[in-house]
Design an enzyme around this catalytic site. Structure first.
Site, PDB file in Angstrom:
ATOM      1  N   ASP A 138       0.868  -1.233   0.201  1.00 12.84           N
ATOM      2  CA  ASP A 138      -0.058  -0.109  -0.110  1.00 12.84           C
ATOM      3  C   ASP A 138       0.799   1.325  -0.133  1.00 12.84           C
ATOM      4  OD1 ASP A 138       1.008  -0.106   2.553  1.00 12.84           O
ATOM      5  OD2 ASP A 138      -0.880   0.128   3.650  1.00 12.84           O
ATOM      6  N   LYS A 189       5.052   7.435  16.553  1.00 14.55           N
ATOM      7  CA  LYS A 189       4.646   8.849  16.038  1.00 14.55           C
ATOM      8  C   LYS A 189       4.693   9.844  17.120  1.00 14.55           C
ATOM      9  CE  LYS A 189       1.278   6.010  13.269  1.00 14.55           C
ATOM     10  NZ  LYS A 189       0.135   5.702  12.870  1.00 14.55           N
ATOM     11  N   ASP A 244       2.155   6.762   0.653  1.00 11.38           N
ATOM     12  CA  ASP A 244       1.507   5.594   1.472  1.00 11.38           C
ATOM     13  C   ASP A 244      -0.103   6.101   1.131  1.00 11.38           C
ATOM     14  OD1 ASP A 244       0.005   4.245   3.057  1.00 11.38           O
ATOM     15  OD2 ASP A 244       1.266   4.293   4.791  1.00 11.38           O
TER      16      ASP A 244
END
Length: 269
Positions: A138, A189, A244
């Protein structure tokens, strides 16, 4: 085509009529590439509720076709699609690969295994491979696979990761490197709009990595890579296009970049 279940070993059958062009430089023509296409794509389901994420149309073709053509153009012709969610759609679209002059087989999960679990489950397709490529189905990264493979061989690590420096790493965890391109850590993150080096979703693995991946569901990024830093995890930075399609926003952006993406994947076409 071949689908395998969790109960037994696979005996892959590669299409004997697939056209396998001559090798390019030091990339072996039989170097396998595992393409991870089994995820559920939860964030993209509001846009594509009945389509597996790698088959999301970008322009007039499925996103996954971009990756297949990129691999083929650089001499990688032996592909294993690691399928799961809506697997039959992927097999119907790509069949044995002869349309794209590649040889495709299928490792079909009967339950979600994650990125690491999918690699481990496809072990039966790697019996003669000392090294192999792995790609997320992906995401797209513009790179020279030969350069990444040479980098992997020169550093003699267990894992080599293609990475990309991005101006906004909000959506991603970041990769921490030392001055010798060795990965020394991963940062989750941050939730803040800051630049960083991110995982591009393309890897070269030594076969020995399979000894460190447990059977069953597991993540490369969270469960495997952090545990193997001392065994040699290296990263090669690339400057090309990276996208992405995991969110509706980035999927929409991919539509606007359609022609540029194909030019990056097939620069001589």
């Amino acid at each position: 085509m071949l689908s395998i279940d969790l109960s037994g070993a696979a005996s892959p059958r590669v299409n004997p009529q697939a056209m396998i062009p001559p090798r390019m430089d030091d990339v072996r023509e039989d170097l396998p590439a595992l393409v991870l296409v089994g995820g559920t794509g939860t964030r993209l389901q509001p846009v594509l509720p009945a389509t597996p994420k790698p088959l999301a149309p970008v322009g007039d073709a499925p996103f996954l076709q971009l990756l297949v053509k990129q691999l083929r153009s650089q001499g990688i012709r032996r592909l294993v699609m690691c399928t799961g969610h809506l697997a039959d759609q992927v097999e119907k679209e790509f069949s044995d690969g002869r349309k794209w002059e590649v040889a495709i087989t299928y490792s079909k999960e009967s339950r979600p295994l994650g990125t690491a679990g999918a690699v481990k489950f496809a072990e039966g397709y790697l019996a003669e491979a000392s090294d192999f490529l792995v790609l997320n189905g992906d995401s797209f990264l513009e790179l020279d696979f030969r350069e990444l493979i040479r980098f992997h061989q020169q550093h003699d690590g267990l894992i080599s990761i293609a990475v990309r420096r991005v101006p906004d790493a909000t959506r991603y965890g970041t990769v921490q490197l030392d001055t010798h391109n060795r990965v020394v850590g991963f940062r989750e993150k941050m939730g803040a709009s800051v630049p960083g080096i991110v995982n591009g979703g393309v890897y070269v693995f030594k076969r020995a990595i399979l000894e460190h991946i447990p059977d069953g569901p597991a993540s490369l990024e969270k469960d495997v890579f952090p545990r193997l830093l001392e065994r040699g995890v290296y990263a090669l930075e690339h400057q090309g296009m990276f996208i992405d399609i995991g969110t509706p926003e980035d999927y929409a952006r991919a539509q606007t970049l359609y022609h540029s993406l194909y030019q990056a994947a097939l620069p001589e076409s």
